[in-house]
Design a protein around this motif. Structure first.
Motif, PDB file in Angstrom:
ATOM      1  N   THR A  24       0.836  -1.205   0.000  1.00  0.00           N
ATOM      2  CA  THR A  24       0.000   0.000   0.000  1.00  0.00           C
ATOM      3  C   THR A  24       0.869   1.253   0.000  1.00  0.00           C
ATOM      4  O   THR A  24       2.087   1.177   0.149  1.00  0.00           O
ATOM      5  CB  THR A  24      -0.902   0.036   1.248  1.00  0.00           C
ATOM      6  OG1 THR A  24      -0.057   0.228   2.394  1.00  0.00           O
ATOM      7  CG2 THR A  24      -1.699  -1.250   1.414  1.00  0.00           C
ATOM      8  N   LEU A  25       0.219   2.389  -0.114  1.00  0.00           N
ATOM      9  CA  LEU A  25       0.933   3.661  -0.113  1.00  0.00           C
ATOM     10  C   LEU A  25       1.696   3.861   1.201  1.00  0.00           C
ATOM     11  O   LEU A  25       2.759   4.475   1.219  1.00  0.00           O
ATOM     12  CB  LEU A  25      -0.078   4.800  -0.339  1.00  0.00           C
ATOM     13  CG  LEU A  25       0.481   6.105  -0.885  1.00  0.00           C
ATOM     14  CD1 LEU A  25       1.321   5.891  -2.127  1.00  0.00           C
ATOM     15  CD2 LEU A  25      -0.659   7.072  -1.150  1.00  0.00           C
ATOM     16  N   PHE A  83      -0.854   2.588  -6.765  1.00  0.00           N
ATOM     17  CA  PHE A  83      -0.256   2.684  -8.101  1.00  0.00           C
ATOM     18  C   PHE A  83      -0.722   3.950  -8.820  1.00  0.00           C
ATOM     19  O   PHE A  83       0.081   4.682  -9.411  1.00  0.00           O
ATOM     20  CB  PHE A  83      -0.589   1.442  -8.937  1.00  0.00           C
ATOM     21  CG  PHE A  83      -0.013   1.522 -10.317  1.00  0.00           C
ATOM     22  CD1 PHE A  83       1.367   1.501 -10.497  1.00  0.00           C
ATOM     23  CD2 PHE A  83      -0.834   1.662 -11.429  1.00  0.00           C
ATOM     24  CE1 PHE A  83       1.919   1.605 -11.766  1.00  0.00           C
ATOM     25  CE2 PHE A  83      -0.292   1.766 -12.697  1.00  0.00           C
ATOM     26  CZ  PHE A  83       1.081   1.741 -12.862  1.00  0.00           C
ATOM     27  N   THR A  84      -2.020   4.222  -8.755  1.00  0.00           N
ATOM     28  CA  THR A  84      -2.566   5.410  -9.417  1.00  0.00           C
ATOM     29  C   THR A  84      -1.936   6.672  -8.838  1.00  0.00           C
ATOM     30  O   THR A  84      -1.574   7.605  -9.557  1.00  0.00           O
ATOM     31  CB  THR A  84      -4.100   5.453  -9.237  1.00  0.00           C
ATOM     32  OG1 THR A  84      -4.629   4.214  -9.691  1.00  0.00           O
ATOM     33  CG2 THR A  84      -4.728   6.576 -10.028  1.00  0.00           C
ATOM     34  N   TYR A  85      -1.763   6.679  -7.523  1.00  0.00           N
ATOM     35  CA  TYR A  85      -1.180   7.846  -6.850  1.00  0.00           C
ATOM     36  C   TYR A  85       0.274   8.057  -7.278  1.00  0.00           C
ATOM     37  O   TYR A  85       0.686   9.162  -7.626  1.00  0.00           O
ATOM     38  CB  TYR A  85      -1.278   7.665  -5.334  1.00  0.00           C
ATOM     39  CG  TYR A  85      -0.807   8.862  -4.553  1.00  0.00           C
ATOM     40  CD1 TYR A  85      -1.638   9.962  -4.363  1.00  0.00           C
ATOM     41  CD2 TYR A  85       0.482   8.897  -4.021  1.00  0.00           C
ATOM     42  CE1 TYR A  85      -1.196  11.068  -3.656  1.00  0.00           C
ATOM     43  CE2 TYR A  85       0.931  10.001  -3.323  1.00  0.00           C
ATOM     44  CZ  TYR A  85       0.085  11.082  -3.135  1.00  0.00           C
ATOM     45  OH  TYR A  85       0.525  12.180  -2.444  1.00  0.00           O
ATOM     46  N   ALA A 113       1.207  -4.176 -10.060  1.00  0.00           N
ATOM     47  CA  ALA A 113       0.085  -3.521  -9.394  1.00  0.00           C
ATOM     48  C   ALA A 113      -1.180  -4.318  -9.698  1.00  0.00           C
ATOM     49  O   ALA A 113      -1.227  -5.088 -10.664  1.00  0.00           O
ATOM     50  CB  ALA A 113      -0.052  -2.082  -9.881  1.00  0.00           C
ATOM     51  N   ASP A 114      -2.170  -4.123  -8.860  1.00  0.00           N
ATOM     52  CA  ASP A 114      -3.454  -4.798  -9.053  1.00  0.00           C
ATOM     53  C   ASP A 114      -3.984  -4.450 -10.455  1.00  0.00           C
ATOM     54  O   ASP A 114      -4.184  -3.281 -10.774  1.00  0.00           O
ATOM     55  CB  ASP A 114      -4.410  -4.286  -7.966  1.00  0.00           C
ATOM     56  CG  ASP A 114      -5.750  -4.999  -8.011  1.00  0.00           C
ATOM     57  OD1 ASP A 114      -5.843  -6.053  -8.676  1.00  0.00           O
ATOM     58  OD2 ASP A 114      -6.697  -4.494  -7.380  1.00  0.00           O
ATOM     59  N   ALA A 119       3.798  -3.095 -14.332  1.00  0.00           N
ATOM     60  CA  ALA A 119       3.562  -1.740 -13.827  1.00  0.00           C
ATOM     61  C   ALA A 119       4.708  -0.792 -14.167  1.00  0.00           C
ATOM     62  O   ALA A 119       4.478   0.405 -14.362  1.00  0.00           O
ATOM     63  CB  ALA A 119       3.333  -1.789 -12.314  1.00  0.00           C
ATOM     64  N   ASP A 120       5.946  -1.319 -14.260  1.00  0.00           N
ATOM     65  CA  ASP A 120       7.067  -0.445 -14.624  1.00  0.00           C
ATOM     66  C   ASP A 120       6.867   0.122 -16.032  1.00  0.00           C
ATOM     67  O   ASP A 120       7.132   1.297 -16.284  1.00  0.00           O
ATOM     68  CB  ASP A 120       8.389  -1.214 -14.537  1.00  0.00           C
ATOM     69  CG  ASP A 120       8.673  -1.702 -13.131  1.00  0.00           C
ATOM     70  OD1 ASP A 120       9.092  -0.884 -12.302  1.00  0.00           O
ATOM     71  OD2 ASP A 120       8.447  -2.899 -12.864  1.00  0.00           O
TER      72      ASP A 120
END
Ligand SMILES: [Zn+2]
Length: 494
Positions: A24-25, A83-85, A113-114, A119-120
């Motif tokens: 998580t963040l 991920f969005t953040y 990421a979900d 994700a990279d």
């Protein structure tokens, strides 16, 4: 003429898709999530990709523009919000930076990421969407990256770590910066070729000093020169169940895709040819524990519980080795750790010198082990962070939450912690008053980092055959998304 402006951004986490706990963040904010100038100020002088890149860009006479630095310890799949953040921080930071002449983007390469297995590559796409067309974009990766074609298609150059245990984070950032500066200064128009092989390599046999990796690295070095600007070997961390999984070799070439691909294919073919040499031979726990002699005089035997390694994203809550040490006939002096927040609370309530009787283990990820009954005397309590002293990450502080040591009266002392203790470094035990040199056996939850942390200060290291989110027994894991067949879990050995 104004100096060229080169942006640097760093978003790094290694994902273990077999880990139970989502990432998580909070995992990033706990380690410092820094934007703009703060990213440069707080990273300065550290052995990190972003610090190396920023320093080298400035040394090259260009203006280094820090965008964002986000780093978190290895863990499970990153949740969608985080991920969005993070992608937003990269996008917004580049917009805020204004027009730049190049970007060095420091990524792990095994971020999942979900809903986003590569994700990279998605982060590179976000960056590309801000940069002016044709802007040089250089990516750096950890040696454990799973390089995707989706990523190499969009980058001009790729530079990966050359060490494991990793000590060249800063150097890799500097190599990335040099590639970007050469594109600006010399007008180089590089490209990146990629070769993959469908094989998994246990982390325990990826050490760069050992035969297969040392030989592959040498081959890569020999091929570098002329139009071949960089050859990076990516054996990949093996706890990664994603569609494009595979051993990778990337080659950044000076606009000669044919030559680049030929080198990538040659090094990847050599890795495939030597795939059998990567096999590891873990020992059943009871056998390993029984084989520890009392007082070797050459330092402790390390019982390597890499199957539950927190630096590989596992929970460090398996008490299986503790159970085996309690069952061992014949007394030896041994140390073990386990993450168990309720047990720590129980010890703190009881107080130093009090007797405790509590289950420990399997409180975070109960899939791989069972709780064990821990009875004994609380010998020490604490809550402070551990300062690492070994060759790996010297001086870094690792928060382990509250902790307690319990003397079981059998020769075994257990360090129970709220968060994983860094057992790859002797300081992990030493800070709790347990001197590894005084023990016959010490449990380390680490695949290779302990080699740097202990730096030879042990009699022998025995790799334990255990299931877990970071197990060396890759055949214990249920791969559902990776392409099959996959060596060695689907056969193909010679
Ligand atoms: Zn790594």
């Amino acid at each position: 003429m104004a100096a060229a402006r080169v942006a640097v951004a760093s978003i790094i986490q290694e994902t273990n898709t077999f880990a139970a706990q989502p990432s998580t963040l909070d995992d990033f904010t706990a380690q410092g999530l820094w934007v703009g100038a703060e990213a440069a100020e707080r990273s300065a002088g550290t052995n990190t990709e972003i610090a190396g890149a920023l320093a080298r860009i400035a040394a090259g006479g260009a203006e280094a523009v820090p965008v964002v630095r986000a780093w978190a310890m290895s863990s499970g799949v990153l949740d969608r919000h985080a991920f969005t953040y993070l992608r937003g921080l990269l996008f917004d930071g580049l917009v805020a930076a204004g027009p730049v002449d190049a970007l060095v983007l420091c990524l792990h390469g095994a971020l999942v990421a979900d809903g986003e297995p590569a994700a990279d590559a998605a982060l590179v796409e976000a960056a590309r969407s801000v940069l002016r067309p044709g802007t040089p974009l250089v990516v750096t990766h950890d040696l454990h990256a799973n390089v995707t074609a989706r990523l190499t298609r969009q980058v001009d150059a790729l530079a990966g770590f050359r060490t494991y245990p990793h000590v060249d984070q800063g150097d890799t950032g500097r190599r990335g910066a040099v590639l970007a500066l050469r594109m600006l200064d010399e007008g180089l128009r590089p490209g990146t070729a990629l070769a993959k092989r469908p094989m998994l390599v246990p982390a325990e046999s990826q050490a760069i000093a050992d035969p297969p990796m040392a030989a592959l690295r040498r081959l890569a070095d020999e091929a570098t020169g002329g139009p071949i600007l960089d050859v990076s070997v990516f054996p990949v961390q093996p706890w990664l169940d994603v569609p494009e999984l595979g051993f990778g070799v990337s080659v950044t070439h000076a606009g000669d895709p044919k030559a680049g691909q030929a080198v990538a294919d040659t090094v990847a073919a050599a890795a495939w040819e030597r795939r059998g040499e990567f096999a590891v031979h873990p020992v059943p726990v009871a056998e390993a524990v029984a084989s520890v002699p009392a007082r070797t005089g050459r330092g402790p035997v390390l019982l390597v519980q890499s199957a539950d390694s927190p630096t590989a994203g596992a929970a460090a809550d398996s008490a299986t080795v503790i159970a085996a040490l309690l069952d061992r006939p014949g007394r030896i002096r041994s140390y073990a750790t386990v993450v168990d927040a309720p047990a720590v609370a129980c010890c703190h309530l009881a107080g130093t010198g009090a007797a405790v009787d509590t289950p420990v283990g399997a409180t975070v990820d109960p899939r791989w082990s069972k709780p064990v009954r821990l009875t004994g005397t609380v010998t020490r309590l604490g809550a402070e962070a551990v300062t690492l002293t070994g060759a790996a990450m010297t001086g870094q502080e690792v928060g382990i939450g509250r902790w307690a040591t319990v003397d079981t009266g059998t020769g075994l002392t257990v360090l129970v912690t709220e968060r994983p203790a860094p057992t790859f470094d002797p300081a992990g035990y030493r800070h709790a008053g347990l001197e590894p040199a005084d023990a016959d056996a010490v449990v380390v939850r680490s695949a290779t980092l302990y080699r740097a942390g202990y730096n030879g200060g042990y009699a022998e290291a025995i790799l334990l055959d255990l299931p877990g989110a970071s197990t060396p027994r890759l055949d214990y894991l249920d791969f559902r998304h990776a392409p099959r067949p996959l060596y060695p879990i689907d056969g193909g050995a010679r």
